[in-house]
Design an enzyme around this catalytic site. Structure first.
Site, PDB file in Angstrom:
ATOM      1  N   GLU A   1      61.679 -44.967  -1.042  1.00 11.97           N
ATOM      2  CA  GLU A   1      62.506 -45.561  -2.510  1.00 11.97           C
ATOM      3  C   GLU A   1      63.462 -44.484  -2.276  1.00 11.97           C
ATOM      4  O   GLU A   1      63.428 -43.307  -2.768  1.00 11.97           O
ATOM      5  CB  GLU A   1      61.658 -45.149  -3.704  1.00 11.97           C
ATOM      6  CG  GLU A   1      60.551 -46.236  -4.192  1.00 11.97           C
ATOM      7  CD  GLU A   1      59.899 -46.133  -5.490  1.00 11.97           C
ATOM      8  OE1 GLU A   1      59.626 -46.971  -5.992  1.00 11.97           O
ATOM      9  OE2 GLU A   1      59.721 -44.818  -5.734  1.00 11.97           O
TER      10      GLU A   1
ATOM     11  N   GLU B   1      50.267 -49.971 -10.855  1.00  8.10           N
ATOM     12  CA  GLU B   1      50.730 -49.570  -9.410  1.00  8.10           C
ATOM     13  C   GLU B   1      50.174 -48.301  -9.474  1.00  8.10           C
ATOM     14  O   GLU B   1      50.421 -47.192 -10.229  1.00  8.10           O
ATOM     15  CB  GLU B   1      52.258 -49.535  -9.801  1.00  8.10           C
ATOM     16  CG  GLU B   1      53.022 -49.111  -8.307  1.00  8.10           C
ATOM     17  CD  GLU B   1      54.557 -49.038  -8.689  1.00  8.10           C
ATOM     18  OE1 GLU B   1      55.180 -48.808  -7.450  1.00  8.10           O
ATOM     19  OE2 GLU B   1      55.066 -49.235  -9.583  1.00  8.10           O
TER      20      GLU B   1
END
Length: 386
Positions: free
Chosen positions: A248, A165
């Site tokens: 997030e 990622e």
């Protein structure tokens, strides 16, 4: 640290009026104008998503997902024509752990939910460029990051967690930090980033953290993919499976917005070629610019093709003076880290047009007196040194 779980679900009418009375010609004209207005299809209505993994499609090609994976508290996103807004984000989680969720918009495949018409997954070395654009709207009464995620895997998987990622932190608010530990800085896409690397227990993560908030930016995703390849976190034979932009949140988050998002994957690039292929010979000129401090240095190398034919795949060879070692590199893969070094192009910068240039750089350490390499060659041909 972005999602471990992510998943998907999706008007027009018009009417025209005609007036036919000769005595009301002026009204007929106005009525015709009104008909033209009412005949135009209205913009698509916003879609509110409060389901934990609910999603919808925007622009006919991207998926907006609520993706509330780390909390049972209510979260809702309002998908707009060009992005989304986090309208409700209840609850909080400890700031030294994982975030609550990753509400986001994406191109590609995520837990079998693929965006309409996407050509992802696609091999890294088959992508010539991946231009993207993003604009964010921020709030201050929350703890969160604004993160653009790029997912890579050795296989063209459309489900589950990928191997690597890449996170691009456009902004962070509150006492949060990326996974792993800081490993230096890098210049990518013309910007300087703090680089963190680590593993969240499910996949490797490399994070590029902006020193101050970025509200909007247009860039090439492959510049960051090349960084992952150069650092051994991916290979040219791996696949880009999705690119995602969102937030997030750890605490609150209502009001956060992605105002616009676009992503294109261009194919047909020259690719890196076989590892043993030296590429096309060419006349060349090298500019070697350095920044030196006690015990360390950075070098930015610009290679100019002074010939009349394009260079398809390049290797720049040079010998580092004794005592010098490469610690990290960008826009090229450098091997080995000392002595006779070869810099090899990345998948996105393999071609050098006639009278064109490509650049790469690296950071290193040295002992004794700093010195520069004396000679450079491009695909086996000696280059002039500027």
């Amino acid at each position: 640290m972005a999602s471990f779980l992510r998943r998907t679900r999706h008007r027009t009418r018009h009417r025209v009026r005609h007036l036919r009375t000769a005595a009301t010609a002026a009204l007929v004209t106005l009525g015709s104008l009104s008909a033209l207005v009412t005949a135009t299809a209205p913009a698509q209505a916003d879609t509110l998503i409060c389901d934990q993994f609910g999603s919808t499609t925007i622009q006919g090609r991207y998926v907006v997902q609520n993706n509330r994976w780390g909390t049972s508290a209510t979260q809702c996103v309002n998908a707009t024509a060009t992005g989304f807004e986090l309208t409700r984000a209840d609850g909080s989680v400890p700031t030294n752990g994982a975030p609550k969720s990753y509400p986001s918009v994406y191109n590609g495949c995520h837990y079998t939910n693929c965006s309409p018409g996407t050509n992802l997954p696609m091999r890294v070395d088959a992508i010539s460029s991946a231009p993207t654009s993003i604009s964010y709207g921020y709030v201050n009464n929350a703890v969160y990051n604004a993160s653009y995620d790029i997912w890579l895997d050795p296989t063209p998987r459309t489900d589950g967690v990928n191997r690597t990622e890449i996170m691009i932190w456009f902004n962070r608010v509150g006492p949060i930090q990326p996974i792993g530990s800081p490993t230096g800085t890098a210049t990518v896409g013309g910007r300087t980033w703090e680089v963190w690397t680590g593993n969240n227990g499910a996949n490797d993560v490399i994070s590029f953290v902006a020193p101050s908030a970025i509200t909007a930016w247009t860039f090439d995703v492959m510049d960051f993919v090349d960084q992952a390849v150069a650092r051994g976190l991916a290979q040219p034979s791996w696949y880009v499976t999705s690119v995602q932009a969102g937030f997030e949140p750890w605490q609150n988050g209502a009001g956060l917005r992605v105002d616009s998002f676009s992503s294109t994957i261009n194919t047909g690039g020259p690719g890196p070629g076989d590892p043993g292929d030296p590429g096309t010979p060419a006349a060349c000129r090298v500019t070697y610019a350095t920044n030196v401090w006690p015990g360390g240095f950075t070098a930015n190398v610009t290679v100019a093709n002074t010939g009349s034919a394009p260079v398809n795949g390049w290797k720049v060879a040079f010998t580092l003076p004794s005592g010098q070692n490469v610690t990290n590199a960008w826009n090229a893969t450098l091997t080995p880290s000392s002595g006779a070094v070869t810099a090899t192009n990345t998948p996105s910068n393999a071609q050098i047009a006639p009278n064109g240039t490509q650049s790469f750089g690296f950071q290193g350490t040295y002992t004794g007196t700093f010195a520069r390499p004396a000679q450079f060659s491009l695909n086996g041909t000696a280059c002039a040194v500027a």
